[in-house]
Design a protein around this motif. Sequence first.
Motif, PDB file in Angstrom:
ATOM      1  N   ARG A 161       4.904  -0.386   1.295  1.00  0.00           N
ATOM      2  CA  ARG A 161       4.380  -0.965   2.543  1.00  0.00           C
ATOM      3  C   ARG A 161       3.319  -2.026   2.263  1.00  0.00           C
ATOM      4  NH1 ARG A 161       7.090   1.408   6.449  1.00  0.00           N
ATOM      5  NH2 ARG A 161       7.672   3.577   6.203  1.00  0.00           N
ATOM      6  N   SER A 162       2.523  -1.860   1.224  1.00  0.00           N
ATOM      7  CA  SER A 162       1.505  -2.870   0.910  1.00  0.00           C
ATOM      8  C   SER A 162       2.147  -4.186   0.486  1.00  0.00           C
ATOM      9  CB  SER A 162       0.536  -2.365  -0.162  1.00  0.00           C
ATOM     10  OG  SER A 162       1.220  -2.113  -1.378  1.00  0.00           O
ATOM     11  N   HIS A 163       3.252  -4.121  -0.235  1.00  0.00           N
ATOM     12  CA  HIS A 163       3.969  -5.348  -0.601  1.00  0.00           C
ATOM     13  C   HIS A 163       4.570  -6.006   0.640  1.00  0.00           C
ATOM     14  CE1 HIS A 163       3.699  -3.929  -4.791  1.00  0.00           C
ATOM     15  NE2 HIS A 163       3.809  -5.213  -5.061  1.00  0.00           N
ATOM     16  N   TYR A 164       5.119  -5.200   1.531  1.00  0.00           N
ATOM     17  CA  TYR A 164       5.670  -5.719   2.783  1.00  0.00           C
ATOM     18  C   TYR A 164       4.600  -6.457   3.577  1.00  0.00           C
ATOM     19  CZ  TYR A 164       7.766  -5.675   7.483  1.00  0.00           C
ATOM     20  OH  TYR A 164       8.243  -6.038   8.723  1.00  0.00           O
ATOM     21  N   LEU A 165       3.424  -5.852   3.723  1.00  0.00           N
ATOM     22  CA  LEU A 165       2.334  -6.470   4.478  1.00  0.00           C
ATOM     23  C   LEU A 165       1.928  -7.814   3.876  1.00  0.00           C
ATOM     24  CD1 LEU A 165       0.099  -3.339   5.151  1.00  0.00           C
ATOM     25  CD2 LEU A 165       1.488  -4.589   6.831  1.00  0.00           C
ATOM     26  N   ALA A 166       1.953  -7.911   2.556  1.00  0.00           N
ATOM     27  CA  ALA A 166       1.535  -9.144   1.867  1.00  0.00           C
ATOM     28  C   ALA A 166       2.521 -10.286   2.075  1.00  0.00           C
ATOM     29  CB  ALA A 166       1.351  -8.873   0.382  1.00  0.00           C
ATOM     30  N   GLY A 167       3.794  -9.979   2.273  1.00  0.00           N
ATOM     31  CA  GLY A 167       4.795 -11.016   2.501  1.00  0.00           C
ATOM     32  C   GLY A 167       6.192 -10.442   2.433  1.00  0.00           C
ATOM     33  N   TRP A 218      14.690 -15.467  -2.587  1.00  0.00           N
ATOM     34  CA  TRP A 218      14.392 -15.933  -1.230  1.00  0.00           C
ATOM     35  C   TRP A 218      13.361 -17.058  -1.298  1.00  0.00           C
ATOM     36  CZ3 TRP A 218      16.369 -15.028   3.549  1.00  0.00           C
ATOM     37  CH2 TRP A 218      15.594 -15.418   4.651  1.00  0.00           C
ATOM     38  N   GLN A 219      12.292 -16.836  -2.024  1.00  0.00           N
ATOM     39  CA  GLN A 219      11.239 -17.846  -2.144  1.00  0.00           C
ATOM     40  C   GLN A 219      11.703 -19.032  -2.987  1.00  0.00           C
ATOM     41  OE1 GLN A 219       8.219 -14.720  -3.260  1.00  0.00           O
ATOM     42  NE2 GLN A 219       6.941 -16.063  -2.002  1.00  0.00           N
ATOM     43  N   ARG A 220      12.440 -18.775  -4.051  1.00  0.00           N
ATOM     44  CA  ARG A 220      12.951 -19.854  -4.902  1.00  0.00           C
ATOM     45  C   ARG A 220      13.814 -20.813  -4.097  1.00  0.00           C
ATOM     46  NH1 ARG A 220      17.898 -18.818  -8.730  1.00  0.00           N
ATOM     47  NH2 ARG A 220      18.766 -18.985  -6.662  1.00  0.00           N
ATOM     48  N   ASP A 221      14.555 -20.264  -3.131  1.00  0.00           N
ATOM     49  CA  ASP A 221      15.424 -21.098  -2.300  1.00  0.00           C
ATOM     50  C   ASP A 221      14.677 -21.769  -1.158  1.00  0.00           C
ATOM     51  OD1 ASP A 221      17.600 -20.602  -3.919  1.00  0.00           O
ATOM     52  OD2 ASP A 221      18.406 -19.008  -2.667  1.00  0.00           O
ATOM     53  N   GLY A 222      13.359 -21.594  -1.090  1.00  0.00           N
ATOM     54  CA  GLY A 222      12.540 -22.316  -0.131  1.00  0.00           C
ATOM     55  C   GLY A 222      12.453 -21.712   1.256  1.00  0.00           C
ATOM     56  N   HIS A 223      12.811 -20.442   1.384  1.00  0.00           N
ATOM     57  CA  HIS A 223      12.743 -19.793   2.694  1.00  0.00           C
ATOM     58  C   HIS A 223      11.333 -19.273   2.954  1.00  0.00           C
ATOM     59  CE1 HIS A 223      17.004 -20.272   2.861  1.00  0.00           C
ATOM     60  NE2 HIS A 223      17.225 -19.439   1.866  1.00  0.00           N
ATOM     61  N   PRO A 224      10.921 -19.250   4.219  1.00  0.00           N
ATOM     62  CA  PRO A 224       9.556 -18.826   4.550  1.00  0.00           C
ATOM     63  C   PRO A 224       9.386 -17.308   4.469  1.00  0.00           C
ATOM     64  CG  PRO A 224      10.775 -19.258   6.556  1.00  0.00           C
ATOM     65  CD  PRO A 224      11.669 -19.654   5.412  1.00  0.00           C
ATOM     66  N   LEU A 225       8.126 -16.900   4.424  1.00  0.00           N
ATOM     67  CA  LEU A 225       7.770 -15.485   4.457  1.00  0.00           C
ATOM     68  C   LEU A 225       7.014 -15.186   5.737  1.00  0.00           C
ATOM     69  CD1 LEU A 225       6.395 -14.787   0.849  1.00  0.00           C
ATOM     70  CD2 LEU A 225       8.677 -14.287   1.756  1.00  0.00           C
ATOM     71  N   ALA A 226       7.088 -13.947   6.169  1.00  0.00           N
ATOM     72  CA  ALA A 226       6.232 -13.421   7.222  1.00  0.00           C
ATOM     73  C   ALA A 226       5.258 -12.478   6.528  1.00  0.00           C
ATOM     74  CB  ALA A 226       7.062 -12.666   8.260  1.00  0.00           C
ATOM     75  N   SER A 227       4.111 -12.245   7.129  1.00  0.00           N
ATOM     76  CA  SER A 227       3.164 -11.288   6.552  1.00  0.00           C
ATOM     77  C   SER A 227       2.606 -10.420   7.663  1.00  0.00           C
ATOM     78  CB  SER A 227       2.048 -12.007   5.800  1.00  0.00           C
ATOM     79  OG  SER A 227       1.334 -12.849   6.672  1.00  0.00           O
ATOM     80  N   GLY A 228       1.995  -9.333   7.266  1.00  0.00           N
ATOM     81  CA  GLY A 228       1.442  -8.400   8.230  1.00  0.00           C
ATOM     82  C   GLY A 228       2.450  -7.342   8.627  1.00  0.00           C
ATOM     83  N   PRO A 229       2.085  -6.516   9.603  1.00  0.00           N
ATOM     84  CA  PRO A 229       2.927  -5.374   9.965  1.00  0.00           C
ATOM     85  C   PRO A 229       4.143  -5.719  10.824  1.00  0.00           C
ATOM     86  CG  PRO A 229       0.962  -5.403  11.325  1.00  0.00           C
ATOM     87  CD  PRO A 229       0.802  -6.509  10.313  1.00  0.00           C
ATOM     88  N   GLU A 230       4.155  -6.881  11.466  1.00  0.00           N
ATOM     89  CA  GLU A 230       5.277  -7.261  12.331  1.00  0.00           C
ATOM     90  C   GLU A 230       6.399  -7.893  11.513  1.00  0.00           C
ATOM     91  OE1 GLU A 230       5.519  -6.393  15.503  1.00  0.00           O
ATOM     92  OE2 GLU A 230       3.583  -5.397  15.178  1.00  0.00           O
ATOM     93  N   PRO A 231       7.660  -7.622  11.886  1.00  0.00           N
ATOM     94  CA  PRO A 231       8.779  -8.199  11.145  1.00  0.00           C
ATOM     95  C   PRO A 231       8.809  -9.730  11.154  1.00  0.00           C
ATOM     96  CG  PRO A 231       9.547  -6.418  12.534  1.00  0.00           C
ATOM     97  CD  PRO A 231       8.107  -6.681  12.903  1.00  0.00           C
ATOM     98  N   GLY A 232       8.402 -10.335  12.276  1.00  0.00           N
ATOM     99  CA  GLY A 232       8.534 -11.785  12.385  1.00  0.00           C
ATOM    100  C   GLY A 232       9.976 -12.131  12.717  1.00  0.00           C
ATOM    101  N   SER A 233      10.290 -13.419  12.661  1.00  0.00           N
ATOM    102  CA  SER A 233      11.632 -13.857  13.019  1.00  0.00           C
ATOM    103  C   SER A 233      11.952 -15.188  12.363  1.00  0.00           C
ATOM    104  CB  SER A 233      11.740 -14.008  14.537  1.00  0.00           C
ATOM    105  OG  SER A 233      13.000 -14.515  14.886  1.00  0.00           O
TER     106      SER A 233
END
Length: 155
Positions: free
Chosen positions: A60-66, A129-144
Amino acid sequence: MNDITTPPATSRVLEVPPPEPAISAAAMRDKLGLHTDTWDLAQDLANAIETLVVIDTRSRSHYLAGHIPGAISLPHVEMSDTSLAALARDRVYVCYCDGIGCNGSTWGTLKLATAGFTVKELLGGLDFWQRDGHPLASGPEPGSLAAAKLAACGC
């Protein structure tokens, strides 16, 4: 002059002959059935394909970070009959972890499949995912990633 003759070159590639085309086609179809890549997943997330659920199998800590936008956090070490009971049976789950040096997504995929869920594993995980230039979300919410403009795939 050297009287030792050089033997003819042999092919390491062809040392074991390739299979018949039908066998290759079946094997590649099976491989594509087991895995997806970041470009295809990003496209489906941007198009809000509702039948897919992305699972971050890391801590979960890794998820929160990105994390991948839209992914839910379900660490593979916490997967059990109880934690999986909340998941819908009519979805396809895509598991990922840090990357090729991590087997969290493999464990998550195994646990979900063993429990009867339809699942694929993301090739290369968050690293690709990051190598291909896609964005990250951070925090507890999934994002979109819905309606995001994505770069074209280079393959």
